[in-house]
Design a protein around this motif. Sequence first.
Motif, PDB file in Angstrom:
ATOM      1  N   VAL A   1       0.848  -1.200   0.000  1.00  0.00           N
ATOM      2  CA  VAL A   1       0.000   0.000   0.000  1.00  0.00           C
ATOM      3  C   VAL A   1       0.879   1.243   0.000  1.00  0.00           C
ATOM      4  CG1 VAL A   1      -1.778   1.294   1.219  1.00  0.00           C
ATOM      5  CG2 VAL A   1      -1.858  -1.211   1.206  1.00  0.00           C
ATOM      6  N   ALA A   2       1.853   1.255   0.926  1.00  0.00           N
ATOM      7  CA  ALA A   2       2.733   2.426   1.029  1.00  0.00           C
ATOM      8  C   ALA A   2       3.547   2.608  -0.249  1.00  0.00           C
ATOM      9  CB  ALA A   2       3.655   2.266   2.237  1.00  0.00           C
ATOM     10  N   ALA A   3       4.092   1.503  -0.742  1.00  0.00           N
ATOM     11  CA  ALA A   3       4.952   1.598  -1.927  1.00  0.00           C
ATOM     12  C   ALA A   3       4.153   2.052  -3.150  1.00  0.00           C
ATOM     13  CB  ALA A   3       5.612   0.253  -2.204  1.00  0.00           C
ATOM     14  N   GLY A   4       2.974   1.479  -3.325  1.00  0.00           N
ATOM     15  CA  GLY A   4       2.169   1.796  -4.509  1.00  0.00           C
ATOM     16  C   GLY A   4       1.705   3.246  -4.526  1.00  0.00           C
ATOM     17  N   PHE A   5       1.212   3.723  -3.386  1.00  0.00           N
ATOM     18  CA  PHE A   5       0.728   5.106  -3.354  1.00  0.00           C
ATOM     19  C   PHE A   5       1.879   6.094  -3.454  1.00  0.00           C
ATOM     20  CE2 PHE A   5      -3.340   3.357  -2.117  1.00  0.00           C
ATOM     21  CZ  PHE A   5      -4.197   4.208  -2.790  1.00  0.00           C
ATOM     22  N   ALA A   6       2.978   5.830  -2.732  1.00  0.00           N
ATOM     23  CA  ALA A   6       4.117   6.758  -2.816  1.00  0.00           C
ATOM     24  C   ALA A   6       4.735   6.713  -4.211  1.00  0.00           C
ATOM     25  CB  ALA A   6       5.161   6.422  -1.753  1.00  0.00           C
ATOM     26  N   GLY A   7       4.771   5.513  -4.798  1.00  0.00           N
ATOM     27  CA  GLY A   7       5.390   5.361  -6.114  1.00  0.00           C
ATOM     28  C   GLY A   7       4.677   6.146  -7.202  1.00  0.00           C
ATOM     29  N   ALA A   8       3.395   6.378  -7.007  1.00  0.00           N
ATOM     30  CA  ALA A   8       2.627   7.115  -8.020  1.00  0.00           C
ATOM     31  C   ALA A   8       2.565   8.607  -7.732  1.00  0.00           C
ATOM     32  CB  ALA A   8       1.215   6.533  -8.122  1.00  0.00           C
ATOM     33  N   MET A   9       3.147   9.030  -6.613  1.00  0.00           N
ATOM     34  CA  MET A   9       3.140  10.463  -6.284  1.00  0.00           C
ATOM     35  C   MET A   9       4.180  11.197  -7.109  1.00  0.00           C
ATOM     36  SD  MET A   9       2.834  10.632  -2.144  1.00  0.00           S
ATOM     37  CE  MET A   9       1.505   9.802  -1.270  1.00  0.00           C
ATOM     38  N   ILE A  10       3.981  12.509  -7.227  1.00  0.00           N
ATOM     39  CA  ILE A  10       5.039  13.345  -7.786  1.00  0.00           C
ATOM     40  C   ILE A  10       5.509  14.300  -6.694  1.00  0.00           C
ATOM     41  CG2 ILE A  10       4.228  13.144 -10.156  1.00  0.00           C
ATOM     42  CD1 ILE A  10       2.963  15.866  -9.898  1.00  0.00           C
ATOM     43  N   LYS A  11       6.653  14.896  -6.931  1.00  0.00           N
ATOM     44  CA  LYS A  11       7.221  15.802  -5.929  1.00  0.00           C
ATOM     45  C   LYS A  11       6.213  16.898  -5.610  1.00  0.00           C
ATOM     46  CE  LYS A  11      11.484  18.415  -5.086  1.00  0.00           C
ATOM     47  NZ  LYS A  11      11.478  18.221  -3.660  1.00  0.00           N
TER      48      LYS A  11
ATOM     49  N   THR B   1       6.285   6.929   5.649  1.00  0.00           N
ATOM     50  CA  THR B   1       7.401   7.871   5.780  1.00  0.00           C
ATOM     51  C   THR B   1       8.595   7.371   4.978  1.00  0.00           C
ATOM     52  OG1 THR B   1       6.575   8.446   7.970  1.00  0.00           O
ATOM     53  CG2 THR B   1       8.851   9.061   7.470  1.00  0.00           C
ATOM     54  N   LEU B   2       8.924   6.116   5.138  1.00  0.00           N
ATOM     55  CA  LEU B   2      10.032   5.530   4.380  1.00  0.00           C
ATOM     56  C   LEU B   2       9.747   5.561   2.876  1.00  0.00           C
ATOM     57  CD1 LEU B   2      10.660   2.489   6.738  1.00  0.00           C
ATOM     58  CD2 LEU B   2      12.310   4.344   6.308  1.00  0.00           C
ATOM     59  N   ALA B   3       8.490   5.328   2.534  1.00  0.00           N
ATOM     60  CA  ALA B   3       8.133   5.256   1.109  1.00  0.00           C
ATOM     61  C   ALA B   3       8.328   6.594   0.396  1.00  0.00           C
ATOM     62  CB  ALA B   3       6.676   4.795   0.952  1.00  0.00           C
ATOM     63  N   ARG B   4       8.316   7.701   1.149  1.00  0.00           N
ATOM     64  CA  ARG B   4       8.562   9.013   0.532  1.00  0.00           C
ATOM     65  C   ARG B   4      10.052   9.345   0.447  1.00  0.00           C
ATOM     66  NH1 ARG B   4       4.430  12.638  -0.129  1.00  0.00           N
ATOM     67  NH2 ARG B   4       5.800  13.334  -1.818  1.00  0.00           N
ATOM     68  N   GLY B   5      10.887   8.388   0.863  1.00  0.00           N
ATOM     69  CA  GLY B   5      12.318   8.597   0.730  1.00  0.00           C
ATOM     70  C   GLY B   5      13.013   9.156   1.964  1.00  0.00           C
ATOM     71  N   VAL B   6      12.331   9.185   3.073  1.00  0.00           N
ATOM     72  CA  VAL B   6      12.990   9.612   4.314  1.00  0.00           C
ATOM     73  C   VAL B   6      14.023   8.550   4.691  1.00  0.00           C
ATOM     74  CG1 VAL B   6      12.639  10.143   6.761  1.00  0.00           C
ATOM     75  CG2 VAL B   6      10.933  10.861   5.065  1.00  0.00           C
TER      76      VAL B   6
ATOM     77  N   VAL C   1       8.646  17.305   6.557  1.00  0.00           N
ATOM     78  CA  VAL C   1       7.984  18.230   5.641  1.00  0.00           C
ATOM     79  C   VAL C   1       8.741  18.299   4.317  1.00  0.00           C
ATOM     80  CG1 VAL C   1       7.370  20.669   5.289  1.00  0.00           C
ATOM     81  CG2 VAL C   1       6.861  19.556   7.471  1.00  0.00           C
ATOM     82  N   GLU C   2      10.083  18.226   4.376  1.00  0.00           N
ATOM     83  CA  GLU C   2      10.849  18.338   3.119  1.00  0.00           C
ATOM     84  C   GLU C   2      10.580  17.163   2.175  1.00  0.00           C
ATOM     85  OE1 GLU C   2      15.119  17.468   3.045  1.00  0.00           O
ATOM     86  OE2 GLU C   2      15.042  17.220   5.214  1.00  0.00           O
ATOM     87  N   HIS C   3      10.119  16.047   2.722  1.00  0.00           N
ATOM     88  CA  HIS C   3       9.770  14.901   1.885  1.00  0.00           C
ATOM     89  C   HIS C   3       8.262  14.835   1.592  1.00  0.00           C
ATOM     90  CE1 HIS C   3      13.675  13.583   3.568  1.00  0.00           C
ATOM     91  NE2 HIS C   3      13.819  12.995   2.397  1.00  0.00           N
TER      92      HIS C   3
END
Lengths: 344, 326
Positions: A64-74, A88-93, A122-124
Amino acid sequence: MATVKDRAPGPADSGLNDDIGENKRLQLYRTQVTIREAEQRAFDLFLQNLVKGTSHLSLGQEAVAAGFAGAMIKGDLSFCTYRGHAHTLARGVPVEKVLGELMQRDNGLMRGKGGSMHLTSVEHGVMGSYAIIGAHLPIACGAAWRAQYKGAKDVSVCFFGDGTTNIGAFHEALNFAAVWKLPVIFVCENNLYMEYTPIADVTAVEHPAADRASAYGLERIVIDGNDADAVYRTAKTAYDKARAGNGPSLIECMTYRHSGHSRADPAKYRPEGELERWKQRDPIKIYRERLLQFGVAEKVIADIDASVRKVVDDATEACKAAPNPPLDIITTDVYADGGWAWRN
Amino acid sequence: MAELTYRDAVARGIAQEMARDPDVVFLGEDVAKAGGVFKSTVGLLEQFGPLRVRDTPISEQAIMGAAMGAAMTGLKPIAEIMFSDFFAVCFDYIANEFPKSRYMSNGQVKCPLVVRTGNGAGSRFGAQHSQSVENWCMMIPGLKVVAPSTPLDVIGLLAAAVRDPDPVIFLEHKSLYATKGEVPDGEIVDTLGTAKIVRPGKDCTIIALALMVSRALEAAEKLKAEHGVDCEVIDVRSLVPLDTQTILGSVAKTHRLFTVEENPRLCGWGAEIVSIVADEAFYDLDGPPVRITTPHIPLPAADILEDAVLPTPDRIVDTVRRSLGS
């Protein structure tokens, strides 16, 4: 949007539709493995009394985390619950920042001032992890309102568990978002249990989120939350809809947590064999098979596994070596002037 | 200079800030098309349009959460909660979310918003629409809490609240909406955390807030005229930050302290002030500090009953006289 009926555990069947591409798939895999390794490490460190307080793991819910974060843009924004390490990890923290916070060290994401349940970067785009059930759904609406008002194209994505669907703020937020046509996505991770009680025992409908969607004029969407490709595709469609100004989506992801609710909960309330059946549909197992089906070499997969393991090992050592937070941060950042003065 | 009602001062204060800063937005129940149930936001929708002045469903949690999410990401929202009693249905945001997000995130998250609300008794609405809830807010680290007593202060403190980078609870007194006061033309901006000596005196200090300020002033005039007691009256205005220097300075001069609080007795703001004075100015005092409060009861609805429980000028006069032996 395709509505995938959830089903009893069975083989991965997302199909060999290569709309996602190898690069994205390898990223989705790496994210899932990172979450798996970091969460497993958090559990081990908890048993060693090095992770203090509480922790709520997402073992088994990585897709779930990987799929939703993977489809996000900056610029897209994540709003998480106390079960928020994965998102949190999925956003690259960095893993070290997350483990450092769980271990309440000075190198933690918030230097130990927030703890496991409040991971924020917040930066991520990780706008906080909220430990009061339902609180962050209206907050995500507000962030989406800002995007709408400013004409910005970012989407706010709000993750929560099945138990959240029975609290008032869930219903207030869904109606509010629908009426204002806000660019917000509500993601219910239905892992079948609230804390200890099965969600089905205390909910009037079979699908606690999706079966309420029609009350807010939204489409009923239930997906296989253990298949990162299915999650990714659904997320992408929902983000596109939000960015186009067509309002919110509510997505129920069927998944299962391999561990207990929190800390060392042994989850003895689960019927015999249930965990084993779900482990047959372990999202990482599914995804390894998927990569092989697409012709990814075993060595590529093994290299990802090894490099993630090293990241988590290095992070662990760094956290063990990190100092405790200094006492002088106790009174910082209560107010915007950086301090805590409530009087002259 | 113009004479303005407290009610119209609310709209003027909001308009002043919305005209200054396009990031200021306003939401609440019945605030836009209807102009507010107390008619304190009339004209804002027409002036600033439906994107900035928005009616919401009766969803106090959604209102508060939306304000917070907007504030975190760059707007400066003003949210209205119609009656302060309704804080109880969205208290999570007041107690757990607005005030703690900056601290828990180690300074990453900001929350510059204002929650305006109708507070206090006098409308005969009974126990769930008449409370003075300033003490509910004052006890939470991370919030600022303001309660103006005049039209001028409404504008100046509201402007200060909107420009403040922290979450501010702005308590308007329902029984003051119809009162009038002189307000200068042009932009008005005040400072949070400043009390005001509204009547200088030498024999005792009376500290009051919101509706109680005018009652304290009336009592002070009576005490002077009929009993020769010269009271100094301080309008606290801002409970957090609290201007203790003005209070301590006054007590050092008068040597006696009275607080006049509309809130029920336990944990009222006056108790905190008495505690500070006892800690830091004990030897300035010539007698015990005295709190004049509403008794510790839910508020009754009937006019004759409600009038009997709120501090009145006569009760203030009697209490001061008895305490001073004059």
